[in-house]
Design an enzyme around this catalytic site. Structure first.
Site, PDB file in Angstrom:
ATOM      1  N   ARG A  74      12.151  -1.289  10.792  1.00  0.00           N
ATOM      2  CA  ARG A  74      11.192  -0.847  11.804  1.00  0.00           C
ATOM      3  C   ARG A  74      11.080  -1.906  12.899  1.00  0.00           C
ATOM      4  O   ARG A  74      11.071  -3.088  12.590  1.00  0.00           O
ATOM      5  CB  ARG A  74       9.821  -0.638  11.161  1.00  0.00           C
ATOM      6  CG  ARG A  74       9.746   0.588  10.303  1.00  0.00           C
ATOM      7  CD  ARG A  74       8.555   0.582   9.384  1.00  0.00           C
ATOM      8  NE  ARG A  74       7.328   0.081   9.999  1.00  0.00           N
ATOM      9  CZ  ARG A  74       6.157   0.039   9.373  1.00  0.00           C
ATOM     10  NH1 ARG A  74       6.057   0.467   8.131  1.00  0.00           N
ATOM     11  NH2 ARG A  74       5.101  -0.427   9.980  1.00  0.00           N
TER      12      ARG A  74
ATOM     13  N   LYS B 266       0.827  -1.214   0.000  1.00  0.00           N
ATOM     14  CA  LYS B 266       0.000   0.000   0.000  1.00  0.00           C
ATOM     15  C   LYS B 266       0.863   1.266   0.000  1.00  0.00           C
ATOM     16  O   LYS B 266       0.609   2.191  -0.753  1.00  0.00           O
ATOM     17  CB  LYS B 266      -0.928   0.045   1.234  1.00  0.00           C
ATOM     18  CG  LYS B 266      -1.846  -1.152   1.366  1.00  0.00           C
ATOM     19  CD  LYS B 266      -2.847  -0.975   2.495  1.00  0.00           C
ATOM     20  CE  LYS B 266      -2.220  -0.844   3.870  1.00  0.00           C
ATOM     21  NZ  LYS B 266      -1.550  -2.081   4.352  1.00  0.00           N
TER      22      LYS B 266
ATOM     23  N   ARG C 147       0.712  -8.510  14.024  1.00  0.00           N
ATOM     24  CA  ARG C 147       0.124  -7.504  13.122  1.00  0.00           C
ATOM     25  C   ARG C 147      -0.845  -8.161  12.155  1.00  0.00           C
ATOM     26  O   ARG C 147      -1.887  -7.591  11.832  1.00  0.00           O
ATOM     27  CB  ARG C 147       1.229  -6.760  12.377  1.00  0.00           C
ATOM     28  CG  ARG C 147       1.998  -5.845  13.310  1.00  0.00           C
ATOM     29  CD  ARG C 147       3.180  -5.226  12.642  1.00  0.00           C
ATOM     30  NE  ARG C 147       2.812  -4.309  11.589  1.00  0.00           N
ATOM     31  CZ  ARG C 147       3.633  -3.941  10.614  1.00  0.00           C
ATOM     32  NH1 ARG C 147       4.842  -4.439  10.555  1.00  0.00           N
ATOM     33  NH2 ARG C 147       3.244  -3.077   9.707  1.00  0.00           N
TER      34      ARG C 147
ATOM     35  N   ARG D 229      11.697  -5.472   4.641  1.00  0.00           N
ATOM     36  CA  ARG D 229      11.508  -4.031   4.424  1.00  0.00           C
ATOM     37  C   ARG D 229      12.540  -3.205   5.190  1.00  0.00           C
ATOM     38  O   ARG D 229      12.888  -3.518   6.322  1.00  0.00           O
ATOM     39  CB  ARG D 229      10.099  -3.671   4.875  1.00  0.00           C
ATOM     40  CG  ARG D 229       9.749  -2.221   4.729  1.00  0.00           C
ATOM     41  CD  ARG D 229       8.288  -2.009   4.596  1.00  0.00           C
ATOM     42  NE  ARG D 229       7.530  -2.404   5.765  1.00  0.00           N
ATOM     43  CZ  ARG D 229       6.193  -2.391   5.801  1.00  0.00           C
ATOM     44  NH1 ARG D 229       5.509  -2.037   4.744  1.00  0.00           N
ATOM     45  NH2 ARG D 229       5.572  -2.750   6.898  1.00  0.00           N
TER      46      ARG D 229
ATOM     47  N   ARG E 263      -8.622   1.371  10.006  1.00  0.00           N
ATOM     48  CA  ARG E 263      -8.191   0.013  10.319  1.00  0.00           C
ATOM     49  C   ARG E 263      -9.235  -0.747  11.119  1.00  0.00           C
ATOM     50  O   ARG E 263      -9.005  -1.874  11.509  1.00  0.00           O
ATOM     51  CB  ARG E 263      -6.903   0.066  11.117  1.00  0.00           C
ATOM     52  CG  ARG E 263      -5.658  -0.268  10.266  1.00  0.00           C
ATOM     53  CD  ARG E 263      -4.481  -0.079  11.153  1.00  0.00           C
ATOM     54  NE  ARG E 263      -3.305  -0.797  10.858  1.00  0.00           N
ATOM     55  CZ  ARG E 263      -2.280  -0.338  10.167  1.00  0.00           C
ATOM     56  NH1 ARG E 263      -2.361   0.815   9.554  1.00  0.00           N
ATOM     57  NH2 ARG E 263      -1.174  -1.043  10.069  1.00  0.00           N
TER      58      ARG E 263
HETATM   59  P1  AMP Z   1       1.685   0.805   9.314  1.00  0.00           P
HETATM   60  O1  AMP Z   1       2.926   1.519   8.938  1.00  0.00           O
HETATM   61  O2  AMP Z   1       0.473   1.298   8.571  1.00  0.00           O
HETATM   62  O3  AMP Z   1       1.795  -0.704   9.231  1.00  0.00           O
HETATM   63  O4  AMP Z   1       1.396   1.149  10.863  1.00  0.00           O
HETATM   64  C1  AMP Z   1       2.329   0.849  11.871  1.00  0.00           C
HETATM   65  C2  AMP Z   1       1.680   0.896  13.231  1.00  0.00           C
HETATM   66  O5  AMP Z   1       1.127   2.207  13.490  1.00  0.00           O
HETATM   67  C3  AMP Z   1       0.493  -0.046  13.442  1.00  0.00           C
HETATM   68  O6  AMP Z   1       0.896  -1.366  13.763  1.00  0.00           O
HETATM   69  C4  AMP Z   1      -0.237   0.641  14.599  1.00  0.00           C
HETATM   70  O7  AMP Z   1       0.423   0.452  15.839  1.00  0.00           O
HETATM   71  C5  AMP Z   1      -0.096   2.110  14.223  1.00  0.00           C
HETATM   72  N1  AMP Z   1      -1.211   2.533  13.320  1.00  0.00           N
HETATM   73  C6  AMP Z   1      -1.105   2.884  12.013  1.00  0.00           C
HETATM   74  N2  AMP Z   1      -2.304   3.197  11.505  1.00  0.00           N
HETATM   75  C7  AMP Z   1      -3.204   3.046  12.508  1.00  0.00           C
HETATM   76  C8  AMP Z   1      -4.610   3.198  12.615  1.00  0.00           C
HETATM   77  N3  AMP Z   1      -5.363   3.575  11.556  1.00  0.00           N
HETATM   78  N4  AMP Z   1      -5.191   2.948  13.826  1.00  0.00           N
HETATM   79  C9  AMP Z   1      -4.468   2.585  14.894  1.00  0.00           C
HETATM   80  N5  AMP Z   1      -3.135   2.378  14.853  1.00  0.00           N
HETATM   81  C10 AMP Z   1      -2.495   2.608  13.675  1.00  0.00           C
END
Ligand code: AMP
Length: 228
Positions: free
Chosen positions: A162, A17, A173, A130, A92
């Site tokens: 990360r 994404k 996750r 990544r 989410r």
């Molecule tokens: P991502 O980079 O989108 O995979 O997000 C990394 C982390 O950020 C997630 O595992 C959550 O801890 C937090 N996070 C990102 N987007 C959201 C969201 N829409 N709602 C809650 N936590 C989020």
């Protein structure tokens, strides 16, 4: 009336994404809004929001809705999002999806929801390989999208993995994705907004596929990008 374009990119973490959103941003002229990136920025700078998000983030859990929704609301009100946005990582869960509907209602709501489909074992490979630039946040993959050298191709910054991309967090996750986020597939399907795309394709092929789907949904900027 739809005077702004709002796209929601759905799919498991690691499905591509973020990479596609970065490419779409240039072609469509609307910004990528990645909640994960906003959290990472705040973690790096140890802001109040970063401190609040830290424990959730490190475990791969969702940061509480109230905080996340307020953060997105503020981001969408910024000037560069006056024509719309490409949402990556938000919503989410159903509460966030309903909040986004309310935020965008005055501008015709959400236009299209591309859903990136990918097998779990491929997702795991994608996430653990990544690497991200510490300086400009550009995203690489050691095998599928490697940098030319050891550092970031764009700015020379150091690359890092990360915390939440480490194998021990990835399983959680995925669990959170299936439990909380995957019901959104049904939510958007019922609204007639879902476009399923094949997440196993190359980055360039996926981008082409995405632009064609967006063009078929009458997103004008995608039509000119497809014919260009
Ligand atoms: P991502 O980079 O989108 O995979 O997000 C990394 C982390 O950020 C997630 O595992 C959550 O801890 C937090 N996070 C990102 N987007 C959201 C969201 N829409 N709602 C809650 N936590 C989020």
């Amino acid at each position: 009336m739809s005077d702004r374009i709002y796209l929601v990119l759905l799919g498991a973490p690691g499905a591509g994404k973020g990479t596609q959103a970065q490419l779409l941003e240039e072609k469509l002229g609307i910004p990528q809004v990645s909640t994960g990136e906003i959290f990472r920025y705040n973690l790096k700078n140890q802001t109040e929001l970063g401190q609040l998000a830290q424990s959730y983030y490190d475990k791969g859990e969702l940061v509480p809705d109230e905080v996340t929704i307020r953060m997105v609301e503020a981001r969408l009100a910024q000037e560069d999002a006056a024509q719309g946005a490409i949402l990556d990582g938000f919503p989410r869960n159903l509460i966030q999806a309903q909040a986004l509907d309310e935020m965008t209602a005055a501008h015709g709501g959400i236009d299209v929801v591309p859903m990136f489909q990918l097998e779990d074992d491929v997702v795991t490979l994608r996430i653990t390989g990544r690497r991200v630039c510490r300086n400009c946040d550009r995203v690489y993959h050691l095998t599928f999208n490697p940098p030319r050298g050891e550092n970031c191709d764009s700015c020379g910054g150091a690359l890092y993995q990360r915390n939440d991309d480490k194998p021990e967090t990835v399983q959680n996750r995925l669990y959170v994705y299936y439990k909380q986020t995957s019901p959104l597939i049904g939510y958007y399907f019922a609204k007639g907004l879902l476009e399923v795309v094949d997440g196993a394709k190359s980055i360039a092929e996926m981008q082409e596929q995405l632009l064609k789907r967006l063009a078929s949904r009458n997103i004008e900027a995608a039509k000119s990008a497809v014919s260009a």
